[in-house]
Design a protein around this motif. Structure first.
Motif, PDB file in Angstrom:
ATOM      1  N   GLU A 184       0.674  -1.211  -0.035  1.00 25.98           N
ATOM      2  CA  GLU A 184      -0.035  -0.089   0.104  1.00 25.98           C
ATOM      3  C   GLU A 184       1.006   1.295  -0.056  1.00 25.98           C
ATOM      4  O   GLU A 184       0.588   2.122  -0.670  1.00 25.98           O
ATOM      5  CB  GLU A 184      -0.960  -0.032   1.049  1.00 25.98           C
ATOM      6  N   GLN A 185       1.890   1.306   0.862  1.00 25.70           N
ATOM      7  CA  GLN A 185       2.756   2.245   0.658  1.00 25.70           C
ATOM      8  C   GLN A 185       3.415   2.690  -0.788  1.00 25.70           C
ATOM      9  O   GLN A 185       3.711   3.678  -0.939  1.00 25.70           O
ATOM     10  CB  GLN A 185       4.017   2.320   1.982  1.00 25.70           C
ATOM     11  N   ALA A 186       3.868   1.341  -1.227  1.00 22.51           N
ATOM     12  CA  ALA A 186       4.439   1.576  -2.565  1.00 22.51           C
ATOM     13  C   ALA A 186       3.309   2.155  -3.566  1.00 22.51           C
ATOM     14  O   ALA A 186       3.763   2.974  -4.498  1.00 22.51           O
ATOM     15  CB  ALA A 186       5.116   0.420  -2.970  1.00 22.51           C
ATOM     16  N   LYS A 187       2.086   1.672  -3.477  1.00 19.80           N
ATOM     17  CA  LYS A 187       1.215   2.324  -4.466  1.00 19.80           C
ATOM     18  C   LYS A 187       1.072   3.693  -4.152  1.00 19.80           C
ATOM     19  O   LYS A 187       0.823   4.590  -5.145  1.00 19.80           O
ATOM     20  CB  LYS A 187      -0.103   1.745  -4.137  1.00 19.80           C
TER      21      LYS A 187
ATOM     22  N   HIS B  94       3.239  10.678  -6.387  1.00 20.14           N
ATOM     23  CA  HIS B  94       4.629  11.268  -6.768  1.00 20.14           C
ATOM     24  C   HIS B  94       4.730  11.073  -8.423  1.00 20.14           C
ATOM     25  O   HIS B  94       5.899  11.673  -8.749  1.00 20.14           O
ATOM     26  CB  HIS B  94       5.848  10.586  -6.096  1.00 20.14           C
ATOM     27  N   HIS B  95       4.034  10.473  -8.966  1.00 23.78           N
ATOM     28  CA  HIS B  95       3.657  10.534 -10.579  1.00 23.78           C
ATOM     29  C   HIS B  95       5.454   9.965 -10.852  1.00 23.78           C
ATOM     30  O   HIS B  95       5.907  10.700 -11.807  1.00 23.78           O
ATOM     31  CB  HIS B  95       3.567  12.013 -11.100  1.00 23.78           C
ATOM     32  N   LEU B  96       5.818   8.904 -10.369  1.00 24.10           N
ATOM     33  CA  LEU B  96       7.150   8.564 -10.960  1.00 24.10           C
ATOM     34  C   LEU B  96       7.108   8.022 -12.266  1.00 24.10           C
ATOM     35  O   LEU B  96       6.252   7.178 -12.595  1.00 24.10           O
ATOM     36  CB  LEU B  96       7.523   7.368  -9.738  1.00 24.10           C
TER      37      LEU B  96
END
Length: 97
Positions: A86-89, A95-97
């Motif tokens: 969930e943190q990664a998502k 942050h629009h990486l």
């Protein structure tokens, strides 16, 4: 817990866990199948780049020496917690990486 897993836990308690705990880590048995012991590295050892080396040089070495009739190989199971997913998502989304 069956007798084979109890014997493995004794070796882990005596030979492996003290070293891992010195580095803030821990280990848990996932399962034993056909001579292959699947383990999870926990604490500071979880996801550590040296986890595979630790597994080969410490965990597998100790277990294959102490209980070769039970353990021929040790494999580290890599799990990612739901919280980490969930943190990664969120990071990717926010942050629009």
């Amino acid at each position: 817990m069956n007798e084979n897993l109890k014997r493995i836990e004794v070796v882990l308690d005596e030979k492996v866990r003290p070293s891992l705990r010195n580095h803030g880590g821990e280990i848990a048995v996932d399962r034993l199948e056909n001579g292959v012991l699947y383990v999870k590295m926990l604490g500071q050892c979880a996801g550590c780049p040296s986890a595979d080396l630790t597994n080969e040089s410490l965990v597998e070495a100790e277990l294959t020496a102490a209980v070769p009739e039970l353990v021929e190989k040790v494999v580290v199971v890599q799990n990612v917690s739901d919280e980490l997913w969930e943190q990664a998502k969120r990071l990717l989304r926010d942050h629009h990486l």
